[in-house]
Design an enzyme around this catalytic site. Sequence first.
Site, PDB file in Angstrom:
ATOM      1  N   GLY A 102       0.821  -1.206   0.000  1.00 44.36           N
ATOM      2  CA  GLY A 102       0.000   0.000   0.000  1.00 44.36           C
ATOM      3  C   GLY A 102       0.855   1.257   0.000  1.00 44.36           C
ATOM      4  O   GLY A 102       0.572   2.232  -0.701  1.00 44.36           O
ATOM      5  N   ASN A 145      -2.742 -11.892  -2.081  1.00 43.56           N
ATOM      6  CA  ASN A 145      -2.029 -13.128  -2.399  1.00 43.56           C
ATOM      7  C   ASN A 145      -3.011 -14.298  -2.394  1.00 43.56           C
ATOM      8  O   ASN A 145      -4.075 -14.228  -1.780  1.00 43.56           O
ATOM      9  CB  ASN A 145      -0.939 -13.404  -1.355  1.00 43.56           C
ATOM     10  CG  ASN A 145       0.360 -12.696  -1.684  1.00 43.56           C
ATOM     11  OD1 ASN A 145       0.650 -12.423  -2.851  1.00 43.56           O
ATOM     12  ND2 ASN A 145       1.139 -12.394  -0.666  1.00 43.56           N
ATOM     13  N   ALA A 154       8.116  -4.851  -2.274  1.00 45.27           N
ATOM     14  CA  ALA A 154       8.360  -3.758  -1.331  1.00 45.27           C
ATOM     15  C   ALA A 154       8.545  -4.354   0.048  1.00 45.27           C
ATOM     16  O   ALA A 154       7.917  -5.364   0.386  1.00 45.27           O
ATOM     17  CB  ALA A 154       7.198  -2.783  -1.324  1.00 45.27           C
ATOM     18  N   ARG A 213       9.483  -3.280   4.423  1.00 37.59           N
ATOM     19  CA  ARG A 213       9.595  -2.241   5.441  1.00 37.59           C
ATOM     20  C   ARG A 213      10.657  -2.649   6.456  1.00 37.59           C
ATOM     21  O   ARG A 213      10.373  -3.368   7.407  1.00 37.59           O
ATOM     22  CB  ARG A 213       8.256  -2.046   6.166  1.00 37.59           C
ATOM     23  CG  ARG A 213       7.231  -1.300   5.367  1.00 37.59           C
ATOM     24  CD  ARG A 213       5.858  -1.405   5.992  1.00 37.59           C
ATOM     25  NE  ARG A 213       5.712  -0.587   7.191  1.00 37.59           N
ATOM     26  CZ  ARG A 213       4.603  -0.569   7.930  1.00 37.59           C
ATOM     27  NH1 ARG A 213       3.578  -1.327   7.603  1.00 37.59           N
ATOM     28  NH2 ARG A 213       4.531   0.198   8.986  1.00 37.59           N
ATOM     29  N   LYS A 244       0.701 -17.348  -9.939  1.00 42.15           N
ATOM     30  CA  LYS A 244       1.336 -16.809  -8.739  1.00 42.15           C
ATOM     31  C   LYS A 244       1.081 -17.715  -7.535  1.00 42.15           C
ATOM     32  O   LYS A 244       1.948 -17.871  -6.673  1.00 42.15           O
ATOM     33  CB  LYS A 244       0.830 -15.393  -8.465  1.00 42.15           C
ATOM     34  CG  LYS A 244       1.648 -14.687  -7.389  1.00 42.15           C
ATOM     35  CD  LYS A 244       1.281 -13.238  -7.231  1.00 42.15           C
ATOM     36  CE  LYS A 244       2.160 -12.592  -6.174  1.00 42.15           C
ATOM     37  NZ  LYS A 244       1.728 -11.217  -5.858  1.00 42.15           N
ATOM     38  N   ASN A 272      14.426 -16.888   0.324  1.00 43.35           N
ATOM     39  CA  ASN A 272      13.914 -17.789  -0.713  1.00 43.35           C
ATOM     40  C   ASN A 272      14.958 -18.750  -1.277  1.00 43.35           C
ATOM     41  O   ASN A 272      14.705 -19.938  -1.453  1.00 43.35           O
ATOM     42  CB  ASN A 272      13.316 -16.970  -1.860  1.00 43.35           C
ATOM     43  CG  ASN A 272      12.070 -16.210  -1.444  1.00 43.35           C
ATOM     44  OD1 ASN A 272      11.603 -16.342  -0.322  1.00 43.35           O
ATOM     45  ND2 ASN A 272      11.539 -15.400  -2.343  1.00 43.35           N
ATOM     46  N   SER A 307       6.590 -13.009   2.011  1.00 45.69           N
ATOM     47  CA  SER A 307       5.619 -12.319   2.871  1.00 45.69           C
ATOM     48  C   SER A 307       5.216 -13.195   4.047  1.00 45.69           C
ATOM     49  O   SER A 307       4.978 -12.700   5.156  1.00 45.69           O
ATOM     50  CB  SER A 307       4.377 -11.927   2.059  1.00 45.69           C
ATOM     51  OG  SER A 307       3.786 -13.070   1.473  1.00 45.69           O
TER      52      SER A 307
END
Length: 304
Positions: A11, A96, A122, A124, A178, A196, A250
């Site tokens: 966002g 997702n 993205a 944080r 995805k 990953n 995520s």
Amino acid sequence: MIAILGAGSLGRLWAASLPAQSAAFVPRPGALPADPVRFKFQNLTGATLNVTVPWLTDCSQVDLLLVMTKAGDTLNAIADVADKLPEHTPIVLFQNGLGSQQAVAERWSERPVLAASTTDGANRPSEHRVVHAGAGETWLGALTDAGQAQVQPVINRLRSSGLTLHPEPDILARLWQKLVINAGINPFTALLDCPNGDLLTEDLFLSYIDGLCTELAQLMTADGQGQASPSDLRHRIETVARNTARNTSSMRADVQNRRRTEIDFINGYLVRLGQHLGIATPVNQLLTERVQQLSNHQQEHPHG
């Protein structure tokens, strides 16, 4: 005005990328923070920008809603603002996995509901800092009849962000692609607490990836998503893991930050689909249960 539901990493990436004063965050129900959202945004050139995004107090002027909440929160989040939105306002879902998108399209079937699949990354690193971690692409497609005519206008509007967008006539197929990647990477990285790329040599991954890919191939065929061999699916998953070797998924980030994961809309969705189609999904079941247990333990024992 473009309204954004969900002030997390994605966002904030979109809020920072869209022209100033063109986007605002929608507060959670019952909350109206006094201060706008302020954060430092590091773009792909490495430059850091100071971003300020206001909270929206009136949804009646919203002509585009971007929904970037977690999959499990999406239905309730939209329900809280749907009555305040103009009926013709497009709703674009960035969740997702699968399941939440269909639930929204079913509940608001008369509205223009679209889904997006994005590879823009993205993260944080801290509360007030957001990094555009990787250039990607975003595909948009309609989930409802009313959404069909809105695909190109929405893309044209969002291109002011500078992010790369494409129309997708078969968005469900794109979301499935995805989903395969997420199902093959996210739960393993969460359980192993690794980036990953480290998956590829781990016993847990090596023990279960072929079984997982067999289940995925059977589910895709039965769900009308075409034929794919388990070995092809494994190759796709491993290629993405290599290409995003240092990335944190995520789901791993959710576990680390003691947030609820989206496992129910990734491997959990595949378990429910298997039950519906009469296809056994023991590997997806195992991964779902183990991530749920891990997540519950983290939330109950935040320092343990």
